[in-house]
Motif scaffolding. Sequence first.
Motif, short mmCIF file in Angstrom:
data_model
loop_
_atom_site.label_atom_id
_atom_site.label_comp_id
_atom_site.label_asym_id
_atom_site.label_seq_id
_atom_site.Cartn_x
_atom_site.Cartn_y
_atom_site.Cartn_z
N ALA A 1 0.83 -1.21 0.00
CA ALA A 1 0.00 0.00 0.00
C ALA A 1 0.86 1.26 0.00
N VAL A 2 1.93 1.26 0.80
CA VAL A 2 2.83 2.42 0.86
C VAL A 2 3.47 2.66 -0.51
N ARG A 3 3.96 1.59 -1.13
CA ARG A 3 4.60 1.75 -2.43
C ARG A 3 3.60 2.16 -3.51
N MET A 4 2.37 1.68 -3.38
CA MET A 4 1.36 2.00 -4.39
C MET A 4 0.99 3.48 -4.35
N VAL A 5 0.81 4.04 -3.13
CA VAL A 5 0.45 5.46 -3.05
C VAL A 5 1.62 6.34 -3.47
N GLY A 6 2.85 5.79 -3.40
CA GLY A 6 4.01 6.55 -3.85
C GLY A 6 4.21 6.48 -5.35
N GLU A 7 3.64 5.47 -5.99
CA GLU A 7 3.77 5.30 -7.44
C GLU A 7 2.54 5.82 -8.18
N SER A 8 1.35 5.44 -7.71
CA SER A 8 0.11 5.84 -8.39
C SER A 8 -1.02 5.93 -7.37
N PRO A 9 -1.17 7.10 -6.76
CA PRO A 9 -2.25 7.24 -5.77
C PRO A 9 -3.63 7.02 -6.36
N GLN A 10 -3.81 7.31 -7.64
CA GLN A 10 -5.11 7.06 -8.28
C GLN A 10 -5.43 5.57 -8.29
N ALA A 11 -4.42 4.76 -8.62
CA ALA A 11 -4.63 3.31 -8.62
C ALA A 11 -4.89 2.80 -7.20
N ALA B 1 -4.50 8.45 4.56
CA ALA B 1 -4.14 7.70 5.77
C ALA B 1 -2.82 6.96 5.58
N THR B 2 -2.62 6.38 4.40
CA THR B 2 -1.39 5.63 4.15
C THR B 2 -0.17 6.55 4.15
N ARG B 3 -0.30 7.68 3.48
CA ARG B 3 0.82 8.62 3.46
C ARG B 3 1.09 9.18 4.86
N THR B 4 0.04 9.49 5.58
CA THR B 4 0.21 10.01 6.94
C THR B 4 0.92 8.99 7.82
N GLY B 5 0.51 7.74 7.75
CA GLY B 5 1.15 6.70 8.56
C GLY B 5 2.61 6.53 8.22
N ALA B 6 2.94 6.58 6.92
CA ALA B 6 4.34 6.44 6.51
C ALA B 6 5.18 7.62 7.01
N ILE B 7 4.63 8.82 6.94
CA ILE B 7 5.36 10.01 7.39
C ILE B 7 5.58 9.97 8.89
N VAL B 8 4.57 9.58 9.64
CA VAL B 8 4.68 9.51 11.10
C VAL B 8 5.71 8.46 11.50
N ALA B 9 5.66 7.27 10.88
CA ALA B 9 6.62 6.21 11.20
C ALA B 9 8.03 6.62 10.80
N GLY B 10 8.18 7.21 9.62
CA GLY B 10 9.50 7.65 9.19
C GLY B 10 10.06 8.73 10.09
N SER B 11 9.22 9.65 10.51
CA SER B 11 9.68 10.74 11.38
C SER B 11 10.05 10.22 12.76
N ALA B 12 9.38 9.17 13.23
CA ALA B 12 9.77 8.56 14.50
C ALA B 12 11.19 8.00 14.42
N LEU B 13 11.52 7.38 13.30
CA LEU B 13 12.89 6.89 13.09
C LEU B 13 13.89 8.04 13.08
N MET B 14 13.50 9.17 12.50
CA MET B 14 14.36 10.34 12.49
C MET B 14 14.62 10.83 13.92
N GLY B 15 13.59 10.82 14.75
CA GLY B 15 13.76 11.21 16.14
C GLY B 15 14.74 10.31 16.87
N VAL B 16 14.65 9.00 16.62
CA VAL B 16 15.58 8.05 17.23
C VAL B 16 17.00 8.28 16.72
N ALA B 17 17.12 8.63 15.42
CA ALA B 17 18.44 8.95 14.87
C ALA B 17 19.09 10.09 15.63
N GLY B 18 18.31 11.10 15.96
CA GLY B 18 18.84 12.21 16.75
C GLY B 18 19.18 11.79 18.17
N ALA B 19 18.32 10.94 18.76
CA ALA B 19 18.56 10.49 20.13
C ALA B 19 19.86 9.71 20.25
#
Length: 308
Positions: free
Chosen positions: A169-179, A189-207
């Motif tokens: 689902a994540v890869r599909m919305v990044g390639e063709s959100p219409q599909a 929702a899919t994009r929001t979830g990916a951004i939130v999860a990715g940003s959490a990893l960024m926070g850990v990178a800083g920690a």
Amino acid sequence: MNELFDIVANPAFWIATLRIATPLILGTLGVLLCERAGVLNLGLEGIMVAGAFVGWLAVYLGAPLWGGVAVAAATGALFGLLHAWLTVGLALSQHVAGLGITMLATALSYYGYRVSFPKVSAPPTITPFGDMQGLGIPVLQAQTPLTLLALLAVPTIWYLLYRTPMGLAVRMVGESPQAAEGQGLSVSATRTGAIVAGSALMGVAGAFLTLSAFNAFFFNMVNGRGWVCVALVVFASWRPGKALLGAVLFALFDALQLRLQQSQLGAVMPYQIYLMLPYLLSIAALVLVARKAAYPQALMKPYRKGER
């Protein structure tokens, strides 16, 4: 040449390389998740600063070390939620929103530090993560648990992206959100979830910087690592395995230049040349790889439900 061989053959060199690579691995994986869903997150630099500060502050105030990591991840997720609201919900410019979050997160962190410690002349310290003795692998047992977490995150992200319906689902919305919308998926929702999860990893990178690499928080400690991670995603062609390779490659150049400055070779050229070395070599590698990189087709393209 013999001196260069001695540097590379020393186990301490590879221990330092892996330590330097750890925040780059976590940050690059975070950016990769966001961009696989079609959203560029230039807030990475600021999110890393915020993760470094709040994770360290939580531990300084009495939280356990893993509690500090959790607080840093939660802080990153909150900034990710803000980024998602701006870029997915309001369909604003992803470049402007990301840079704005970087400035906001950095400014809030520095302000929070000044308010929390108005009269200190040196940063207060904590007891950081210790080495993982007993693993049996010299390069790994000299690292902290967050390095192991970063290494384990690589196959985990790969599995999620390529072996689960969620990753599809994540890869599909990044390639063709219409599909994706045609298949009944919620692009928002899919994009929001990916951004939130990715940003959490960024926070850990800083920690990692305040809870493992150092034992204190100080200004400019992220020092452009976030921007390096953004470039490494392109080098990796948006694949977790190559992201690990790119992070280790940059860290290797960085560890090498530090040792070259301290060697007899360091007297041959100005030290600024050695400081430039990891960036010059990384740019060269990026140019060679970027031409063939297959980027997500919907990257940086806002999407509204029902649009064609």
